[in-house]
Scaffold this active site. Structure first.
Site, PDB file in Angstrom:
ATOM      1  N   SER A 325       0.839  -1.197   0.000  1.00 40.13           N
ATOM      2  CA  SER A 325       0.000   0.000   0.000  1.00 40.13           C
ATOM      3  C   SER A 325       0.872   1.244   0.000  1.00 40.13           C
ATOM      4  O   SER A 325       1.980   1.241   0.554  1.00 40.13           O
ATOM      5  CB  SER A 325      -0.860  -0.006   1.266  1.00 40.13           C
ATOM      6  N   TYR A 352      -0.811  -0.618  10.109  1.00 38.08           N
ATOM      7  CA  TYR A 352      -1.026  -1.133   8.747  1.00 38.08           C
ATOM      8  C   TYR A 352       0.162  -0.761   7.848  1.00 38.08           C
ATOM      9  O   TYR A 352       0.747  -1.598   7.161  1.00 38.08           O
ATOM     10  CB  TYR A 352      -2.333  -0.513   8.235  1.00 38.08           C
ATOM     11  N   LYS A 356       3.002  -3.097   5.861  1.00 38.68           N
ATOM     12  CA  LYS A 356       3.142  -3.046   4.401  1.00 38.68           C
ATOM     13  C   LYS A 356       4.584  -2.688   4.020  1.00 38.68           C
ATOM     14  O   LYS A 356       5.118  -3.204   3.044  1.00 38.68           O
ATOM     15  CB  LYS A 356       2.150  -2.038   3.800  1.00 38.68           C
ATOM     16  N   THR A 387     -13.350  -0.222  -2.195  1.00 41.09           N
ATOM     17  CA  THR A 387     -13.641  -1.625  -1.869  1.00 41.09           C
ATOM     18  C   THR A 387     -14.392  -1.687  -0.537  1.00 41.09           C
ATOM     19  O   THR A 387     -14.381  -0.710   0.230  1.00 41.09           O
ATOM     20  CB  THR A 387     -12.326  -2.414  -1.714  1.00 41.09           C
TER      21      THR A 387
END
Ligand SMILES: NC(=O)c1ccc[n+]([C@@H]2O[C@H](COP(=O)([O-])OP(=O)(O)OC[C@H]3O[C@@H](n4cnc5c(N)ncnc54)[C@H](OP(=O)(O)O)[C@@H]3O)[C@@H](O)[C@H]2O)c1
Length: 471
Positions: A325, A352, A356, A387
């Site tokens: 990401s 997060y 990544k 999404t």
């Protein structure tokens, strides 16, 4: 009636040429006038299958609705199309040549009364268009296109944070698409494994690969969702070689039993896509006592890929694709920060982004470690795509960026390209966005040292209890 007739010879077997052309949505890759195309009817391409192709005209565009009239596998496709200006019948036949195929393309135009006079005048233009589209088809089937290498301007743009961020939007995809090459490599019956295929980018990836006849193993965690995904994809694409395996990928015991089952089946893996992911707020731990982001986004793909490596090695040119990401650009690798402690400082986006970043470093390490064994490992950044994951984890971000977010299909495009395109098998250890290599760091201060990278590899190995119970 106006008749166009063109012949082209290509160095591809008739089966591959037929498979590519019979999915008439590929016209957008080889016919310069085709702007958009979609298949309107479900199932495998058969007599009666319909396609819609939007074609550019000198002053406007026209939508053609095609119906497959006749099919002889590897030999002949006849389509009839109709639009408000003209009807058309395309007869495309394929004959085997030594080392290739001759494509014979005949198009008969029947102009509607009001435009027939104009059509008479523009016959030369039409002939030119017909010639160009068959030349375009032959060019597409040459395959193995040059990779887009970052230019000095790209490198500067990557370093300017705002322009780099704007490329994550739908605009970035639209700009990128202008330089995309056709994807004509045949991946029919190749075995590809996609994690997190129940929604978002994973589903869109599975859908694109299923259309290409790939033999798919989809990893999902919910039985009911998994059954629906497989039956929807089979109905839409007519591909019956789609199965699923259940695993909660945040649990290493589940990852290990998945590896055991897959090793028992013994099916070589051509492509493994490590896509499953989520952003966790507030901090939470798995029942194995690991912080969720670390477990799902880093340790899980590490264990899965290491565990499935024997099956990857059984394939002729295996590839691993790690979905990272743009969030990683803000973080550097600090191994001790990977297991976010429960000390009140937890931020889901930071946790997060750190995982990544570590997955990107792992991609580079695997690429160099496994070079001699022939496993290609690359990472991709999907940009910002609308999404279910973004909707639930980042509602504020989505509210602000809704208009510029990509579709799941656009976000998944580079995963599909890395899995399919011949040229994508010629590089390893790189980061891609919109089928182009990008810098892994925007600023110097996020660069990891060799010692930190070694520490990461030791740390992951020490956290891995393999499927055989061996570290
Ligand atoms: N969308 C974006 O803009 C964006 C940007 C950058 C990177 N990414 C990355 O792209 C990947 C896909 O994201 P997405 O946006 O498509 O997310 P999504 O819509 O939430 O889909 C995530 C998929 O991962 C699965 N998954 C989540 N936790 C799992 C677990 N514990 N075990 C097994 N499967 C699990 C989900 O299954 P369930 O349906 O069962 O939840 C779902 O199939 C992620 O790695 C994400 O970090 C996305």
């Amino acid at each position: 009636m106006t008749v166009l007739h063109e012949v082209a010879d290509v160095k591809r077997p008739p089966e591959e040429v037929y498979d590519y052309v019979s999915d008439f949505t590929t016209t957008v890759e080889w016919d310069a006038t085709a702007i958009a195309a979609r298949k309107l009817t479900p199932g495998v391409v058969a007599v009666g299958t319909q396609f819609e192709v939007e074609c550019a005209l000198p002053v406007s565009s026209v939508v053609l609705r095609y119906t497959v009239k006749e099919l002889k596998p590897n030999k002949l496709i006849v389509l009839s199309g109709s639009s408000k200006f003209f009807d058309i019948e395309d007869t495309i036949s394929f004959s085997e040549l030594p080392g290739g195929t001759r494509i014979d393309y005949r198009a008969e135009f029947f102009f509607k009364p009001l435009v027939s006079t104009i059509a008479e005048f523009s016959k030369t233009g039409l002939e030119k268009m017909g010639r160009e589209s068959v030349v375009g088809l032959a060019r597409a089937l040459k395959d193995n296109f040059p990779l887009k290498k970052p230019t000095s301007a790209d490198k500067v743009a990557d370093k300017l944070v705002l322009p780099a961020l704007s490329l994550f939007s739908r605009l970035g995809y639209k700009l990128g698409r202008k330089r995309f090459h056709p994807m004509t490599a045949s991946v029919k019956h190749k075995h590809m494994v996609v994690t997190g295929a129940s929604a978002g980018l994973g589903y869109a990836t599975a859908q694109q690969l299923a259309r290409r006849g790939v033999n798919l193993t989809l990893i999902m965690r919910d039985q009911a969702k998994a059954e629906k995904v497989v039956s929807d994809l089979q109905a839409e694409t007519g591909n019956s070689n789609i199965r699923f395996e259940l695993a909660d990928l945040s649990l290493i015991t589940d990852v290990n039993s998945l590896i055991k089952r897959m090793k028992k089946r013994g099916q070589p893996i051509d492509v493994l896509v490590n896509n499953a992911g989520a952003l966790f707020n507030p901090r939470s731990e798995t029942r194995e006592g690991l912080e969720q982001s670390f477990a799902l986004l880093l340790l899980s793909p590490y264990c899965l890929t290491e565990g499935l490596k024997p099956l990857l090695l059984m394939a002729s040119s295996p590839r691993v694709i790690n979905v990272v990401s743009g969030g990683m650009y803000s973080e550097s690798l600090k191994v001790e920060d990977l297991i976010a402690p429960d000390n009140g400082t937890y931020s889901g986006s930071v946790a997060y982004a750190r995982q990544k970043r570590a997955l990107m470093v792992l991609t580079q390490e695997w690429a160099s470690e496994w070079e001699t064994e022939g496993i290609i490992v690359n990472a991709m950044h999907p940009g910002w795509a609308d999404t279910p994951g973004v909707r639930s984890a980042l509602p504020q971000f989505r509210k602000i960026t809704k208009r510029v977010l990509r579709s799941s299909e656009e976000g998944a495009d580079t995963i599909v390209w890395l899995a399919v395109a011949t040229e994508a098998g010629s590089v390893s250890g790189k980061l891609f966005l919109d089928r182009a290599e990008h810098a892994t760091h925007l600023v110097k201060k996020t660069r990891e040292s060799g010692q930190e990278t070694e520490k990461l590899m030791r740390f992951l190995a020490s956290n891995r209890v393999s499927a055989d119970g061996v570290q």
